[in-house]
Design a protein around this motif. Structure first.
Motif, PDB file in Angstrom:
ATOM      1  N   SER A  36       3.749 -19.175  10.632  1.00  0.00           N
ATOM      2  CA  SER A  36       4.816 -17.905   9.589  1.00  0.00           C
ATOM      3  C   SER A  36       6.089 -17.833  10.545  1.00  0.00           C
ATOM      4  O   SER A  36       6.437 -17.876  11.581  1.00  0.00           O
ATOM      5  CB  SER A  36       3.739 -16.859   9.977  1.00  0.00           C
ATOM      6  N   GLY A  37       7.163 -17.693   9.414  1.00  0.00           N
ATOM      7  CA  GLY A  37       8.398 -17.586   9.879  1.00  0.00           C
ATOM      8  C   GLY A  37       9.293 -18.821  10.189  1.00  0.00           C
ATOM      9  O   GLY A  37      10.279 -18.729  10.428  1.00  0.00           O
ATOM     10  N   SER A  38       8.406 -19.993   9.872  1.00  0.00           N
ATOM     11  CA  SER A  38       9.183 -21.358  10.189  1.00  0.00           C
ATOM     12  C   SER A  38      10.142 -21.797   8.965  1.00  0.00           C
ATOM     13  O   SER A  38      10.873 -22.648   9.182  1.00  0.00           O
ATOM     14  CB  SER A  38       8.205 -22.270  10.379  1.00  0.00           C
ATOM     15  N   GLY A  39      10.111 -20.966   7.898  1.00  0.00           N
ATOM     16  CA  GLY A  39      10.970 -21.489   6.729  1.00  0.00           C
ATOM     17  C   GLY A  39      10.459 -21.994   5.583  1.00  0.00           C
ATOM     18  O   GLY A  39      11.184 -22.330   4.681  1.00  0.00           O
ATOM     19  N   LYS A  40       9.078 -22.059   5.525  1.00  0.00           N
ATOM     20  CA  LYS A  40       8.556 -22.847   4.365  1.00  0.00           C
ATOM     21  C   LYS A  40       8.925 -22.052   2.942  1.00  0.00           C
ATOM     22  O   LYS A  40       9.255 -22.764   2.167  1.00  0.00           O
ATOM     23  CB  LYS A  40       6.930 -22.729   4.705  1.00  0.00           C
ATOM     24  N   THR A  41       8.713 -20.718   2.980  1.00  0.00           N
ATOM     25  CA  THR A  41       9.028 -20.090   1.742  1.00  0.00           C
ATOM     26  C   THR A  41      10.534 -20.339   1.142  1.00  0.00           C
ATOM     27  O   THR A  41      10.798 -20.426   0.213  1.00  0.00           O
ATOM     28  CB  THR A  41       8.604 -18.467   1.762  1.00  0.00           C
ATOM     29  N   THR A  42      11.310 -20.238   2.427  1.00  0.00           N
ATOM     30  CA  THR A  42      12.710 -20.260   2.062  1.00  0.00           C
ATOM     31  C   THR A  42      13.071 -21.746   1.631  1.00  0.00           C
ATOM     32  O   THR A  42      13.853 -21.696   0.603  1.00  0.00           O
ATOM     33  CB  THR A  42      13.639 -19.898   3.512  1.00  0.00           C
ATOM     34  N   PHE A  43      12.335 -22.632   2.135  1.00  0.00           N
ATOM     35  CA  PHE A  43      12.748 -24.005   1.610  1.00  0.00           C
ATOM     36  C   PHE A  43      12.406 -24.286   0.243  1.00  0.00           C
ATOM     37  O   PHE A  43      13.180 -24.606  -0.572  1.00  0.00           O
ATOM     38  CB  PHE A  43      11.709 -24.935   2.644  1.00  0.00           C
TER      39      PHE A  43
HETATM   40  P1  ADP Z   1       7.478 -18.942   6.247  1.00  0.00           P
HETATM   41  O1  ADP Z   1       7.603 -19.101   4.828  1.00  0.00           O
HETATM   42  O2  ADP Z   1       7.333 -20.177   7.039  1.00  0.00           O
HETATM   43  O3  ADP Z   1       6.678 -17.779   6.852  1.00  0.00           O
HETATM   44  P2  ADP Z   1      10.280 -17.713   5.673  1.00  0.00           P
HETATM   45  O4  ADP Z   1      10.701 -18.682   5.004  1.00  0.00           O
HETATM   46  O5  ADP Z   1       9.302 -16.666   4.656  1.00  0.00           O
HETATM   47  O6  ADP Z   1       9.062 -18.394   6.481  1.00  0.00           O
HETATM   48  O7  ADP Z   1      10.981 -17.081   6.688  1.00  0.00           O
HETATM   49  C1  ADP Z   1      11.745 -17.548   7.807  1.00  0.00           C
HETATM   50  C2  ADP Z   1      12.503 -16.628   8.406  1.00  0.00           C
HETATM   51  O8  ADP Z   1      13.582 -16.096   7.319  1.00  0.00           O
HETATM   52  C3  ADP Z   1      12.004 -15.233   8.804  1.00  0.00           C
HETATM   53  O9  ADP Z   1      12.428 -14.876   9.999  1.00  0.00           O
HETATM   54  C4  ADP Z   1      12.238 -14.365   7.944  1.00  0.00           C
HETATM   55  O10 ADP Z   1      12.457 -13.021   8.394  1.00  0.00           O
HETATM   56  C5  ADP Z   1      13.709 -14.847   7.409  1.00  0.00           C
HETATM   57  N1  ADP Z   1      14.008 -14.230   5.827  1.00  0.00           N
HETATM   58  C6  ADP Z   1      13.293 -14.847   4.642  1.00  0.00           C
HETATM   59  N2  ADP Z   1      13.860 -14.341   3.810  1.00  0.00           N
HETATM   60  C7  ADP Z   1      15.090 -13.417   4.203  1.00  0.00           C
HETATM   61  C8  ADP Z   1      16.078 -12.489   3.455  1.00  0.00           C
HETATM   62  N3  ADP Z   1      16.156 -12.611   2.248  1.00  0.00           N
HETATM   63  N4  ADP Z   1      16.860 -11.979   4.240  1.00  0.00           N
HETATM   64  C9  ADP Z   1      17.020 -12.000   5.665  1.00  0.00           C
HETATM   65  N5  ADP Z   1      16.059 -12.909   6.381  1.00  0.00           N
HETATM   66  C10 ADP Z   1      14.888 -13.737   5.650  1.00  0.00           C
END
Ligand code: ADP
Length: 244
Positions: A36-43
């Motif tokens: 969790s928090g590794s950036g998967k969703t952001t990717f």
């Molecule tokens: P995962 O899907 O691997 O759990 P995320 O991509 O959701 O990881 O999140 C990676 C990091 O980016 C986390 O620390 C999260 O809090 C941060 N983050 C994600 N989206 C935002 C946003 N819109 N604004 C600020 N921080 C974000």
């Protein structure tokens, strides 16, 4: 189908993606795993430009966006249409029926003709096993059914690539299988797919390649048999020990 070069995303001071490089061939299923928090969703959201990458280059189906230069606003909508996104919480329109949800994008975004879209939407809802639920509203559907509408809705835009962001993690366990089955069928038809999921069985059975992400980078990638049975990197080993 997809080329990603040195992709970065920062939120303020927080560096979330720190240089992602990968090529994805047409018809392949890529499963992204990691803490969790590794950036998967952001990717995944960067592939769909729901988040605009800070740096790097992205090509899908030979259309390229170079974030090292200024990207014109007009380039983003056609690029976004190359991918269809399925969300963890379905994101359906609550006041529209299943059929209307599936028809919305092609009519509003693509300005397609209603009768044509309706035929396609009905076929897609049949395909995801909801032929008898087309006129139901989301609140009348189970989570698994809502997510299948979500998949049909993304497919209605005729994307080149389907992106799945933890599509089963909001579901009761007994409803997970019906969604995974639709995804498996899609994979066997040759759809290119990038899937963020905690469903390791799905990854083992369906993925052509598994990416292990940690702290904004791809630590390791390989065939599921290699990643799950014989991971090379210590961080991958640790993660797999934790989830088993
Ligand atoms: P995962 O899907 O691997 O759990 P995320 O991509 O959701 O990881 O999140 C990676 C990091 O980016 C986390 O620390 C999260 O809090 C941060 N983050 C994600 N989206 C935002 C946003 N819109 N604004 C600020 N921080 C974000």
């Amino acid at each position: 189908m997809i080329q990603i070069r040195d992709l970065h995303k920062t939120f303020g001071e927080l560096q979330v993606l720190k240089g992602i490089d990968i090529d994805i061939q047409k018809g392949k299923v890529i499963v992204v795993i990691g803490p969790s928090g590794s950036g998967k969703t952001t990717f995944l959201r960067c592939l769909n430009i729901l988040e605009v990458p800070t740096k790097g280059m992205l090509s899908i189906n030979q259309q390229t966006l170079d974030f090292n230069k200024k990207v014109a606003k007009g380039q983003i909508p056609p690029f976004r249409r190359l991918t269809g996104m399925v969300f963890q919480n379905y994101n359906l329109f609550p006041h529209k029926t299943a059929l209307e949800n599936v028809m919305e994008g092609p009519i509003i975004v693509n300005k397609e003709e209603k009768s044509q879209v309706e035929d396609r939407a009905r076929i897609l809802l049949e395909k995801v096993g909801l032929g008898d639920k087309m006129d139901f509203y989301p609140f009348q559907l189970s989570g698994g059914q809502q997510q299948r509408v979500g998949i049909a809705r993304a497919l209605a835009m005729e994307p080149k690539v389907m992106l799945f962001d933890e599509p089963t993690s909001a579901l009761d366990p007994e409803l997970v299988g019906e969604v995974l089955k639709v995804m498996k069928d899609l994979a066997s038809e040759g759809m290119t797919m990038v899937v963020v999921t905690h469903e390791m069985r799905f990854a083992k059975e369906v993925a052509d390649e598994v990416l292990f992400m940690d702290q904004g980078v791809i630590i390791e990638k390989g065939k599921p048999s290699q990643i799950f049975s014989n991971p090379r990197e210590e961080r991958t080993k640790q993660f797999l020990r934790l989830i088993h």
